[in-house]
Each structure stands twice: as structure tokens, then as C-alpha cells.
Scaffold this motif. Sequence first.
Motif, PDB file in Angstrom:
ATOM      1  N   ASP A 111       0.808  -1.227   0.000  1.00  0.00           N
ATOM      2  CA  ASP A 111       0.000   0.000   0.000  1.00  0.00           C
ATOM      3  C   ASP A 111       0.840   1.276   0.000  1.00  0.00           C
ATOM      4  OD1 ASP A 111      -2.306  -1.437  -0.121  1.00  0.00           O
ATOM      5  OD2 ASP A 111      -2.885  -1.148   1.967  1.00  0.00           O
ATOM      6  N   THR A 112       1.907   1.300   0.770  1.00  0.00           N
ATOM      7  CA  THR A 112       2.743   2.511   0.846  1.00  0.00           C
ATOM      8  C   THR A 112       4.159   2.252   0.344  1.00  0.00           C
ATOM      9  OG1 THR A 112       3.341   2.032   3.149  1.00  0.00           O
ATOM     10  CG2 THR A 112       1.442   3.473   2.786  1.00  0.00           C
ATOM     11  N   MET A 113       4.341   1.176  -0.390  1.00  0.00           N
ATOM     12  CA  MET A 113       5.688   0.813  -0.846  1.00  0.00           C
ATOM     13  C   MET A 113       6.317   1.890  -1.725  1.00  0.00           C
ATOM     14  SD  MET A 113       7.031  -2.554  -2.934  1.00  0.00           S
ATOM     15  CE  MET A 113       6.058  -3.686  -1.964  1.00  0.00           C
ATOM     16  N   SER A 114       5.544   2.480  -2.608  1.00  0.00           N
ATOM     17  CA  SER A 114       6.092   3.509  -3.503  1.00  0.00           C
ATOM     18  C   SER A 114       6.546   4.737  -2.725  1.00  0.00           C
ATOM     19  CB  SER A 114       5.065   3.908  -4.566  1.00  0.00           C
ATOM     20  OG  SER A 114       4.918   2.894  -5.525  1.00  0.00           O
ATOM     21  N   TYR A 115       5.846   5.058  -1.643  1.00  0.00           N
ATOM     22  CA  TYR A 115       6.253   6.191  -0.807  1.00  0.00           C
ATOM     23  C   TYR A 115       7.600   5.901  -0.133  1.00  0.00           C
ATOM     24  CZ  TYR A 115       1.494   8.157  -1.123  1.00  0.00           C
ATOM     25  OH  TYR A 115       0.307   8.699  -1.572  1.00  0.00           O
ATOM     26  N   VAL A 122      19.094  -1.618  -3.934  1.00  0.00           N
ATOM     27  CA  VAL A 122      18.120  -1.736  -2.847  1.00  0.00           C
ATOM     28  C   VAL A 122      16.797  -2.029  -3.537  1.00  0.00           C
ATOM     29  CG1 VAL A 122      16.914  -0.566  -0.969  1.00  0.00           C
ATOM     30  CG2 VAL A 122      19.362  -0.150  -1.330  1.00  0.00           C
ATOM     31  N   VAL A 123      16.317  -3.251  -3.423  1.00  0.00           N
ATOM     32  CA  VAL A 123      15.136  -3.698  -4.166  1.00  0.00           C
ATOM     33  C   VAL A 123      13.960  -3.896  -3.212  1.00  0.00           C
ATOM     34  CG1 VAL A 123      14.198  -5.380  -5.791  1.00  0.00           C
ATOM     35  CG2 VAL A 123      16.668  -4.885  -5.787  1.00  0.00           C
ATOM     36  N   PHE A 124      12.913  -3.122  -3.402  1.00  0.00           N
ATOM     37  CA  PHE A 124      11.683  -3.278  -2.620  1.00  0.00           C
ATOM     38  C   PHE A 124      10.778  -4.302  -3.300  1.00  0.00           C
ATOM     39  CE2 PHE A 124      13.128   0.488  -0.611  1.00  0.00           C
ATOM     40  CZ  PHE A 124      12.418   0.638   0.572  1.00  0.00           C
ATOM     41  N   THR A 125      10.156  -5.140  -2.506  1.00  0.00           N
ATOM     42  CA  THR A 125       9.154  -6.052  -3.054  1.00  0.00           C
ATOM     43  C   THR A 125       8.166  -6.427  -1.956  1.00  0.00           C
ATOM     44  OG1 THR A 125       8.799  -7.975  -4.486  1.00  0.00           O
ATOM     45  CG2 THR A 125      10.291  -8.283  -2.604  1.00  0.00           C
ATOM     46  N   GLY A 126       7.088  -7.057  -2.363  1.00  0.00           N
ATOM     47  CA  GLY A 126       6.053  -7.494  -1.436  1.00  0.00           C
ATOM     48  C   GLY A 126       5.138  -8.448  -2.171  1.00  0.00           C
ATOM     49  N   SER A 127       3.893  -8.516  -1.757  1.00  0.00           N
ATOM     50  CA  SER A 127       2.965  -9.422  -2.434  1.00  0.00           C
ATOM     51  C   SER A 127       1.529  -8.989  -2.182  1.00  0.00           C
ATOM     52  CB  SER A 127       3.168 -10.858  -1.943  1.00  0.00           C
ATOM     53  OG  SER A 127       2.814 -10.968  -0.565  1.00  0.00           O
ATOM     54  N   GLN A 128       0.651  -9.498  -3.011  1.00  0.00           N
ATOM     55  CA  GLN A 128      -0.776  -9.271  -2.841  1.00  0.00           C
ATOM     56  C   GLN A 128      -1.417 -10.356  -1.982  1.00  0.00           C
ATOM     57  OE1 GLN A 128      -1.283  -6.222  -3.577  1.00  0.00           O
ATOM     58  NE2 GLN A 128      -2.494  -6.130  -5.460  1.00  0.00           N
ATOM     59  N   ILE A 145      -1.313   0.946  -8.608  1.00  0.00           N
ATOM     60  CA  ILE A 145      -2.474   1.251  -9.443  1.00  0.00           C
ATOM     61  C   ILE A 145      -3.624   0.275  -9.253  1.00  0.00           C
ATOM     62  CG2 ILE A 145      -1.139   2.396 -11.249  1.00  0.00           C
ATOM     63  CD1 ILE A 145      -1.418  -0.314 -12.843  1.00  0.00           C
ATOM     64  N   ASN A 146      -3.383  -0.845  -8.542  1.00  0.00           N
ATOM     65  CA  ASN A 146      -4.446  -1.837  -8.408  1.00  0.00           C
ATOM     66  C   ASN A 146      -4.359  -2.539  -7.060  1.00  0.00           C
ATOM     67  OD1 ASN A 146      -6.201  -4.263  -8.890  1.00  0.00           O
ATOM     68  ND2 ASN A 146      -6.286  -3.363 -10.938  1.00  0.00           N
ATOM     69  N   ALA A 147      -5.498  -2.660  -6.386  1.00  0.00           N
ATOM     70  CA  ALA A 147      -5.534  -3.272  -5.061  1.00  0.00           C
ATOM     71  C   ALA A 147      -5.781  -4.776  -5.113  1.00  0.00           C
ATOM     72  CB  ALA A 147      -6.623  -2.612  -4.210  1.00  0.00           C
ATOM     73  N   GLU A 148      -6.143  -5.301  -6.287  1.00  0.00           N
ATOM     74  CA  GLU A 148      -6.507  -6.713  -6.382  1.00  0.00           C
ATOM     75  C   GLU A 148      -5.639  -7.519  -7.347  1.00  0.00           C
ATOM     76  OE1 GLU A 148     -10.629  -7.189  -7.203  1.00  0.00           O
ATOM     77  OE2 GLU A 148     -11.286  -6.218  -5.361  1.00  0.00           O
ATOM     78  N   HIS A 149      -5.216  -6.916  -8.445  1.00  0.00           N
ATOM     79  CA  HIS A 149      -4.423  -7.657  -9.430  1.00  0.00           C
ATOM     80  C   HIS A 149      -3.004  -7.863  -8.931  1.00  0.00           C
ATOM     81  CE1 HIS A 149      -7.213  -6.183 -12.928  1.00  0.00           C
ATOM     82  NE2 HIS A 149      -7.817  -6.961 -12.066  1.00  0.00           N
ATOM     83  N   PHE A 150      -2.364  -8.940  -9.399  1.00  0.00           N
ATOM     84  CA  PHE A 150      -0.968  -9.174  -9.067  1.00  0.00           C
ATOM     85  C   PHE A 150      -0.082  -8.071  -9.656  1.00  0.00           C
ATOM     86  CE2 PHE A 150      -1.895 -13.948  -8.661  1.00  0.00           C
ATOM     87  CZ  PHE A 150      -2.046 -13.834  -7.275  1.00  0.00           C
ATOM     88  N   GLU A 151      -0.487  -7.553 -10.819  1.00  0.00           N
ATOM     89  CA  GLU A 151       0.239  -6.452 -11.440  1.00  0.00           C
ATOM     90  C   GLU A 151      -0.216  -5.157 -10.771  1.00  0.00           C
ATOM     91  OE1 GLU A 151       1.035  -4.719 -15.926  1.00  0.00           O
ATOM     92  OE2 GLU A 151       0.387  -6.801 -15.692  1.00  0.00           O
ATOM     93  N   ALA A 152       0.299  -4.923  -9.562  1.00  0.00           N
ATOM     94  CA  ALA A 152      -0.213  -3.858  -8.709  1.00  0.00           C
ATOM     95  C   ALA A 152       0.423  -2.502  -8.965  1.00  0.00           C
ATOM     96  CB  ALA A 152      -0.017  -4.238  -7.246  1.00  0.00           C
TER      97      ALA A 152
END
Length: 343
Positions: free
Chosen positions: A93-97, A113-119, A170-177
Motif C-alpha cells: 500500500d505505501t511501498m512507492s512512498y 536496494v530492491v523493494f518487493t512485497g505481495s498481494q 495502481i491496483n488493489a486486487e491484481h498481481f500487477e499492482a
Amino acid sequence: MANTKPNILLIYTGGTIGMIKDFKTGALRAFDFKNLLKRIPELNLLDCNIDTVSLKKPIDSSNMNPEYWVKIAEIIEKNYGNNDGFVVLHGSDTMSYTASALSFMLENLAKPVVFTGSQLPIGDLRTDAKENLITAVQVASLQHRKKPVIKEVCLYFEYKLYRANRTTKINAEHFEAFASLNYPELAESGVHLKVNKEYLFKPNLKKKLVVHKKLDKNIALIKLFPGITEQVLQSIFNTPNLNGVIIETYGTGNCATEQWFINALKKAINKGIHIINVTQCSGGSVIMGHYETSNQLKKIGVISGKDITTEAALSKLMYLIGQNIPDKTFKTSYEIALRGEMS
């Protein structure tokens, strides 16, 4: 380093990727990252050494704030000499910030420095966590002649690696978030991992890493809408200790031309409040003076955010105000790309 394999440090801050489902109850519980290699044995196939560290109290990314940004930066600073790359596990949710902020805080960064997470949680049957995590570690360990290929803060999600300060969720449900609408992806993961080297950030490798920890939170974000009133605008500009405002305008930087609106902005600027003009559109750029409706903003000294994202605009504003840059040169400093965040 004596060891021939790259050393990668995983930093867990919280978020869905750190949860695992109890299949008997269906409840989610925290995942113990000390047992990461046991849970995801595929990581052993990567040609690197992996170590893990976690915030003392991992948080939901909705609770992320600049104090946590400093903690993440300090972990990187402390472990910078002993590691070749870093992977930050973070709620989406706030990863881009956070990732945008770290790009400004880590000046002269010469390692990935690579940020990642998951849906979905890491233990879910259809989870995207494993692929995101495995490829993020692989990206962080990429080397050419024993030197890191990536030398910037990035964000990896669903087969694509982006410059962090160019991303937006850009998307709260798709894997391509996530998307990076104003800058091409740095790499794409398919049968092969394709790195677009021409788009990578090229830092000054002769300078040492400088970690900036002073961020000014006395800023505000205003999204213009048809019918916004003078009272609403003034209430924000009259906030005590306010130092900067991001205004999300229409299209290429356009706004209302009513005199009360322009006067309110002009008065704020004269008080020393920095005003940044960014577009509400997901893609595209502010072009101040292109239309009459933005020409007045240019005349009174509003700063152009060009094609910067709102996430990067906010963190850049916090960072630059924290640097105590003189008012006379602040506009010039903001309108220059520092970490590839604007064209």
C-alpha cells in the motif's frame, strides 16, 4: 570481499508477504524470517549468500511513516560494507512512498536496494510472494566483474523491475499492482531475466554513501477538484509550521484562474511555503505556461514537478526541506532530477 558469492541482506518491515495462513483456522500469522530458507528452499538455488534482519516490531504498511524510513536507511547504512545488495520486504500500500523516500535518503548509492512485497500471503496456494521474493533477490545479486549491475533503489513486482521513485500502486486486487507510466521498466523477468541497461541510474561511484536522516513532515497534499473553496485552501495554508505543499492540478498543470485562488497561493509563497505543481494524471507531465490556466502559477513562483509521481514529490519535498536549502535556490534544486525521479 573475500567471499566470491554476493551477500544479500533481506530487510523485513511487515506487510502481506510476511504472513502465512493457518490452514486449519484460516487466520494469518506472522512468518518467522529466520527460517526463510527452510520455507522457500528455491532461494538456495540462487548464487548468493542470504541473511535476514527485521524491524523490532514489523508493521502494516498503512502505519508507515518517516521515522520508519530512517530505521530502514540505518539498517542499510550499518550493513552497507558487508553486503552487495539489499531486498526490502514491505507492504504494497505505501511501498512507492517508502521506496521513493529511500532513493533520496541514500545519496551516492552504489548497490541495489530492491523493494518487493505481495498481494497474497507467502503461505497462500496462489501466492505471488515467492516469485516476487526470489526474483528480487536474484536482481539484487546481479553482478558484472564483481560489481553490482543495479546501483539504485528499485521496486520489483509481478515480473517487472522499476525505478522506485517512478512507481505508483495502481491496483488493489491484481498481481500487477504497480506501474511506472513515465519511465520504462529497468528489467523484465520471463524465461530469462532481461535487464534494460540503458535505463539504469548511473551514480557517481567516486563518492561515498551519504545517508540523510532529516526529513521535514510539515507538508501537505492538496488535490484540486471543481468547487474547491477558498476556506478549505486557506485552512491548509494557515496550518502552523507548514513548510511545503504539493498541489495535484489538472492535466498538464492547470488550475482555476479565479483571483482568490492565485492570491492564496501567492500569499503562501511569500510566507516561505514551497508549492509544488504535479499532475493528477497517472501519466504525463506538468508543463507550466503551456496553457493560460497554468501561466499564472509560473509567474508567482510555483515549482514545477514535471513528470514526478505524487509519492516521489512528497518524499523529495520532505528531503529537500530537511536539507535547509535557501529559499532563493529551493525552486532550482527541486526542479533538477536528483535520483532519476523526473525527466
